[in-house]
Enzyme design. Structure first.
Site, PDB file in Angstrom:
ATOM      1  N   GLY A 142      -1.955  -2.562   4.196  1.00  0.00           N
ATOM      2  CA  GLY A 142      -1.730  -3.675   5.098  1.00  0.00           C
ATOM      3  C   GLY A 142      -0.354  -4.255   4.869  1.00  0.00           C
TER       4      GLY A 142
ATOM      5  CD  GLN B  90       3.166  -8.277   2.401  1.00  0.00           C
ATOM      6  OE1 GLN B  90       2.321  -8.012   3.247  1.00  0.00           O
ATOM      7  NE2 GLN B  90       3.197  -7.723   1.198  1.00  0.00           N
TER       8      GLN B  90
ATOM      9  CB  CYS C  87       0.363  -7.635  -3.158  1.00  0.00           C
ATOM     10  SG  CYS C  87       1.267  -8.436  -1.821  1.00  0.00           S
ATOM     11  CG  LEU C  88       2.984  -2.932   0.112  1.00  0.00           C
ATOM     12  CD1 LEU C  88       3.307  -2.635   1.572  1.00  0.00           C
ATOM     13  CD2 LEU C  88       3.163  -1.688  -0.744  1.00  0.00           C
TER      14      LEU C  88
ATOM     15  CG  HIS D 234      -4.134  -8.914   0.496  1.00  0.00           C
ATOM     16  ND1 HIS D 234      -4.162  -8.845  -0.880  1.00  0.00           N
ATOM     17  CD2 HIS D 234      -2.822  -8.808   0.843  1.00  0.00           C
ATOM     18  CE1 HIS D 234      -2.929  -8.703  -1.333  1.00  0.00           C
ATOM     19  NE2 HIS D 234      -2.091  -8.672  -0.297  1.00  0.00           N
ATOM     20  CD  GLU D 235      -1.814  -7.458   4.423  1.00  0.00           C
ATOM     21  OE1 GLU D 235      -0.776  -8.143   4.554  1.00  0.00           O
ATOM     22  OE2 GLU D 235      -1.977  -6.675   3.483  1.00  0.00           O
TER      23      GLU D 235
ATOM     24  CG  HIS E  43       0.620 -11.790   2.616  1.00  0.00           C
ATOM     25  ND1 HIS E  43       1.529 -12.142   1.653  1.00  0.00           N
ATOM     26  CD2 HIS E  43       0.068 -10.621   2.204  1.00  0.00           C
ATOM     27  CE1 HIS E  43       1.529 -11.225   0.687  1.00  0.00           C
ATOM     28  NE2 HIS E  43       0.639 -10.305   0.997  1.00  0.00           N
TER      29      HIS E  43
END
Length: 168
Positions: free
Chosen positions: A46, A51, A90-91, A132-133, A136
């Site tokens: 995701g 991000q 997480c990226l 999670h997204e 953000h």
């Protein structure tokens, strides 16, 4: 399409509450395409717009299981249920993994790239990725939800054990 640079923690962009999308145009479609290409290049599941430096309510999730990419614009959680603790990464936090408690079930309303409203229900891993997204987009970071940090070695051992269990 273009691969965008991932914004890394501790950038303040990651803790901002994102603005609602009001224009559903070619620029938005390009952003969604860039996000998907970036997520694939980074081996993610995701990606949220902050991000990649865009503080608008846009996120995508792709489980690579022959399903369409889930594009969430202005998503709103309308129902949750159950709970589970699983390991997340997480990226924007390379090398950080931890156990996070999240609902097992989620129902959302969101818009597609053309502005059409839709509803989506998900469970387990899919629900976790969606939530999670969405976090953000609200400036909430997974590191703040970590119950226990998991080392890379422990994560690899767990994945190896899971794969061996699937082969039997």
């Amino acid at each position: 399409m273009a691969i965008r640079k991932i914004v890394m923690h501790p950038s303040p962009l990651l803790t901002q509450k994102c603005e609602k999308v009001v224009k559903f145009d070619k620029k938005l479609a390009t952003l969604l395409d860039d996000m998907h290409e970036t997520m694939i290049a980074e081996d993610g599941v995701g990606l949220a717009a902050p991000q990649i430096g865009e503080t608008i309510q846009v996120a995508i999730v792709d489980f690579d299981e022959g399903q369409e990419v889930i594009e969430m614009i202005n998503p709103v959680v309308t129902a949750i249920g159950g709970e589970e603790i699983e390991i997340e990464g997480c990226l924007s936090f390379p090398g950080l993994f931890g156990e996070v408690e999240r609902p097992f079930y989620v129902k959302i309303e969101a818009q597609e790239r053309d502005g059409m409203l839709y509803e989506l229900e998900a469970e387990g891993y899919e629900a976790r990725a969606i939530l999670h997204e969405i976090d953000h987009l609200n400036g909430i970071l997974f590191e703040d939800k970590i119950i226990r940090v998991v080392s890379l070695e422990e994560l690899e051992a767990l994945e190896e054990a899971r794969e061996e269990g699937e082969e039997e």
